[in-house]
Structures are given as C-alpha cells and as structure tokens.
Design a protein around this motif. Structure first.
Motif, short mmCIF file in Angstrom:
data_model
loop_
_atom_site.label_atom_id
_atom_site.label_comp_id
_atom_site.label_asym_id
_atom_site.label_seq_id
_atom_site.Cartn_x
_atom_site.Cartn_y
_atom_site.Cartn_z
N THR A 33 0.84 -1.20 0.00
CA THR A 33 0.00 0.00 0.00
C THR A 33 0.87 1.24 0.00
OG1 THR A 33 -1.38 -1.27 1.51
CG2 THR A 33 -2.08 0.97 1.09
N GLY A 34 1.95 1.20 0.77
CA GLY A 34 2.87 2.33 0.83
C GLY A 34 3.44 2.64 -0.55
N LEU A 35 3.87 1.60 -1.25
CA LEU A 35 4.44 1.80 -2.59
C LEU A 35 3.38 2.36 -3.55
CD1 LEU A 35 6.45 -1.54 -2.74
CD2 LEU A 35 7.46 0.74 -2.84
N MET A 36 2.18 1.80 -3.50
CA MET A 36 1.12 2.26 -4.41
C MET A 36 0.76 3.71 -4.11
SD MET A 36 -1.40 -0.99 -4.25
CE MET A 36 -1.24 -2.44 -5.28
N TYR A 37 0.58 3.97 -2.82
CA TYR A 37 0.20 5.31 -2.39
C TYR A 37 1.29 6.33 -2.77
CZ TYR A 37 -0.18 9.21 0.88
OH TYR A 37 -0.22 10.46 1.43
N GLY A 38 2.53 5.95 -2.50
CA GLY A 38 3.65 6.85 -2.78
C GLY A 38 3.74 7.20 -4.26
N ILE A 39 3.52 6.21 -5.10
CA ILE A 39 3.61 6.46 -6.54
C ILE A 39 2.40 7.27 -7.02
CG2 ILE A 39 3.57 5.33 -8.81
CD1 ILE A 39 5.36 3.16 -7.63
N GLN A 40 1.23 6.86 -6.54
CA GLN A 40 0.01 7.53 -6.96
C GLN A 40 -0.01 9.02 -6.58
OE1 GLN A 40 -3.31 5.39 -5.40
NE2 GLN A 40 -4.46 5.63 -7.30
N THR A 41 0.51 9.30 -5.39
CA THR A 41 0.47 10.70 -4.94
C THR A 41 1.76 11.44 -5.31
OG1 THR A 41 1.28 9.98 -2.79
CG2 THR A 41 -1.10 10.24 -3.00
N ARG A 42 2.54 10.84 -6.20
CA ARG A 42 3.75 11.47 -6.72
C ARG A 42 4.69 11.96 -5.62
NH1 ARG A 42 3.11 12.44 -12.21
NH2 ARG A 42 0.97 12.28 -12.96
N LYS A 43 4.97 11.05 -4.70
CA LYS A 43 5.87 11.38 -3.60
C LYS A 43 7.30 11.59 -4.11
CE LYS A 43 3.28 11.25 0.05
NZ LYS A 43 2.96 12.55 0.63
N GLY A 44 7.62 10.94 -5.23
CA GLY A 44 8.93 11.16 -5.81
C GLY A 44 9.91 10.04 -5.53
N PHE A 45 10.29 9.86 -4.28
CA PHE A 45 11.38 8.94 -4.00
C PHE A 45 11.04 8.02 -2.83
CE2 PHE A 45 16.07 8.62 -2.62
CZ PHE A 45 16.23 7.48 -3.39
N ILE A 46 11.03 6.71 -3.11
CA ILE A 46 10.61 5.73 -2.10
C ILE A 46 11.66 4.63 -2.00
CG2 ILE A 46 8.74 4.13 -1.48
CD1 ILE A 46 6.99 5.60 -3.55
N THR A 47 11.89 4.11 -0.80
CA THR A 47 12.78 2.95 -0.69
C THR A 47 12.00 1.74 -0.17
OG1 THR A 47 13.43 3.56 1.56
CG2 THR A 47 14.87 4.31 -0.22
N LEU A 48 12.45 0.57 -0.59
CA LEU A 48 11.90 -0.69 -0.10
C LEU A 48 13.09 -1.53 0.32
CD1 LEU A 48 9.64 -2.87 0.21
CD2 LEU A 48 10.09 -3.51 -2.16
N THR A 49 13.17 -1.86 1.61
CA THR A 49 14.32 -2.64 2.05
C THR A 49 13.88 -3.86 2.85
OG1 THR A 49 14.48 -1.16 3.96
CG2 THR A 49 15.99 -0.72 2.15
N GLY A 50 14.74 -4.86 2.89
CA GLY A 50 14.48 -6.07 3.65
C GLY A 50 15.58 -7.09 3.37
#
Ligand SMILES: Nc1ncnc2c1ncn2[C@@H]1O[C@H](COP(=O)(O)OP(=O)(O)O)[C@@H](O)[C@H]1O
Ligand SMILES: [Mg+2]
Length: 315
Positions: A33-50
């Motif tokens: 959801t974070g990734l979808m929301y971030g992209i949809q709302t044009r947050k710009g820069f997102i990280t995914l780590t694990g």
C-alpha cells in the motif's frame, strides 16, 4: 513428479518471484500500500528494504502488475551493476524515448521533455531499481538529479529503490545526505512470524491446487519455521525439498524428520535452533548472527548452483 502424489497441479514452492503466489501479511500489505500510495500521490522517492529472501522482488512484480493495469509507464532495472552512462541508456530504452545523442545533458533534456508530456496527459511514470544496494555513489548521485525533475507542485518521475539492508546503510553515509533527504517514504519487508509461516505454507499449497488432507504435519511446519526463521525463500527451499524427499518415501503427511534432514543437507542446522517447541518468537540475535547469515548465503548459493538440486526440483 511428486505433484500427483500430493494432488497438486503445479509446484507450490517455486523460487520465482511470481506475484500470483503473493501472500499478504499485514506487514507486506503495508509495504505494498505504501508503494502504491507513494507512486500515486507522486511522492517522488521511495525505498523498499528487507533481508534477502523476504519478498522484495515478489512485491515489486505485484506493484508492476498494478502499475501496468493503470496504464502507468514503467522502467524496471534489475541489473544494478551499471555506471551512470548505462543508467541513462537503460532508462531511455525502457521508456522507449528516442535519443541519438550520448551526451548526458541531452539525454536528461529528452527525458524531462517526455516526462512533462506524460504529466500533461495525466500519466504516471515510475522507475524501479531492484538490488539497489549494489548501486555505486556516482549512480546514486545521478538518481538524486532525477529526483529534481519536477513541476512546481509534483515530481515527474516516481523512483523506487529496492534492496537489502545495506542500501539503508549506504544511504546513511554523509556523502549521500542530499539523496537521503529526498526519501519521502520507507517501506520494508520482514520475515514471517510462526503463525504467518503456517498460513504461508497452506496458502501456497492451496494456490498450487492442494485440497483435503494436510500435506505437512503440524510438527513439520514448526520445523520449517524453526530453520527458516520465517524467510520465505528458505521456507520454499525447505518445503520443496521436503516434498521431493517425502514423495521418494511415499510419506504423507510429511513428518518433521524429513524437514530436519533437508535443513541438515543445506547446513541450516548449524545455527542452534532457538525455539524448541515451535515457539513463535524470532530471536533477532540469532537472526542477525553472522553464522546464520553465512549459512543462509551458503545454503542459497548451493541451492542455486547445484545441478543435482535443480534437476531434482524440476521433475
Ligand atoms: N509475500 C510473499 N508471498 C509469496 N511468496 C513470497 C513472498 N515473499 C517471498 N516469497 C517467495 O520467496 C522467494 C524469495 O522472494 P524474493 O521476492 O525473491 O525476495 P527478495 O527479493 O527480498 O530477495 C520467492 O520464491 C518468492 O516467491
Ligand atoms: Mg530480490
């Protein structure tokens, strides 16, 4: 080969990051959801780590499906060992932007122009880089420049960097401060709890066509969690090989001993099991211990490289 014995239509524990098999825990759902929301709302820069094997690439494949469904334009780079020239070449090629020039400023101009056009058309554009812990500083610096492409209100290009925890460490370095400041959202994948491991196994078996009597005994599932510490890639490895071995012995439901033997075969038993009766807590000290990581790395590379295991698996 074991499929008909266990009443399955396909291999349930394939190591491919197939989004059809995506098992959603609350944590994974939050990351997605974070990734979808971030992209949809044009947050710009997102990280995914694990940690390795916790489902980042699987999640990204699901995200890509979602983006394609919404007619977003995407560039997915999974070979992160590249220099900054290659980065721009890759991006232009992935987005199908014609550009004769090899000059970076020309390429950047073309990209900016194309992004503005997409923006006017109301289209979303996302650049997703997997295994981003391997990116060099010069490339990360170029990525920072890409985050500057914007209108007065919105980012034109949505960027997702996905990688192992080393990525977070890298981004903490002083010379990457500017890039770090641009991270608008941090998403994470984590190992599964004991309960989630049980559900994960049941769910994958179900998607692969299982119905009726359980295939793994309760104790066998506990043992899978004990040795995998809830890391899906290791769960898959243990379960896949247990299916093969149990089929050879015509054993159903699969007993704990079969799983233990597989764990031993892959040297996953060299770290002391930490939850004797299948307790649900993951001991983070053990999980982070070097010995465990080394065993895991070795187990996984042996799994990937050994011709005997791969042929056994494919049957
Ligand atoms: N949430 C999940 N649902 C289903 N399968 C998963 C999930 N997370 C991981 N896996 C499985 O575990 C294995 C490793 O996942 P992967 O996405 O490659 O991990 P990572 O990219 O973090 O190393 C794959 O076989 C994948 O199918
Ligand atoms: Mg991956």
């Amino acid at each position: 080969m074991y499929k008909s014995f266990f009443g399955l239509k396909e291999n349930p524990f394939n190591v491919n990051p197939d989004p059809r098999f995506l098992f959603l825990t609350q944590q994974i759902e939050e990351a997605l959801t974070g990734l979808m929301y971030g992209i949809q709302t044009r947050k710009g820069f997102i990280t995914l780590t694990g940690e390795v094997g916790t489902g980042k690439t699987t999640l990204i494949n699901r995200l890509l499906d979602w983006l394609h469904h919404r007619r977003a334009r995407t560039a997915f780079l999974f070979n992160s060992r590249m220099n900054s020239n290659q980065l721009f070449d890759f991006i232009l090629a992935e987005f199908d932007i014609p550009c004769d020039s090899k000059s970076k400023s020309q390429q950047l101009m073309k990209l900016n122009h194309w992004l503005l056009e997409r923006y006017r058309m109301g289209e979303t554009v996302a650049l997703i880089i997997d295994e981003a812990q391997n990116l060099t500083y010069p490339v990360l610096e170029e990525i920072r420049l890409l985050t500057n492409l914007e209108t007065s209100t919105d980012k034109l290009l949505q960027i997702v960097l996905s990688g192992q925890p080393e990525l977070e460490e890298k981004l903490r370095l002083p010379q990457l401060r500017q890039l770090r400041q641009r991270i608008m959202l941090r998403c994470r994948t984590t190992p599964l709890s004991h309960e989630q491991t049980k559900e994960y196994i049941v769910e994958r078996l179900k998607i692969a066509g299982a119905a009726g009597e359980p295939i793994f005994s309760t104790q066998a599932v506990d043992t899978v969690h004990l040795y995998s510490l809830g890391i899906p890639r290791v769960i898959n490895l243990l379960c896949e090989h247990s299916l093969v071995n149990a089929f050879a012995e015509q054993q159903r439901p699969i007993q704990s001993k079969i799983v233990e033997d597989v764990a031993r075969e892959f040297q996953l038993d060299e770290v002391e099991p930490i939850a004797p009766n299948g307790g649900s807590r993951i001991d983070t000290d053990v999980y982070n211990s070097e010995a465990f990581i080394q065993n895991l790395g070795e187990a996984l590379s042996r799994f990937r490289l050994s011709p005997s295991t791969t042929t056994r698996q494919r049957k």
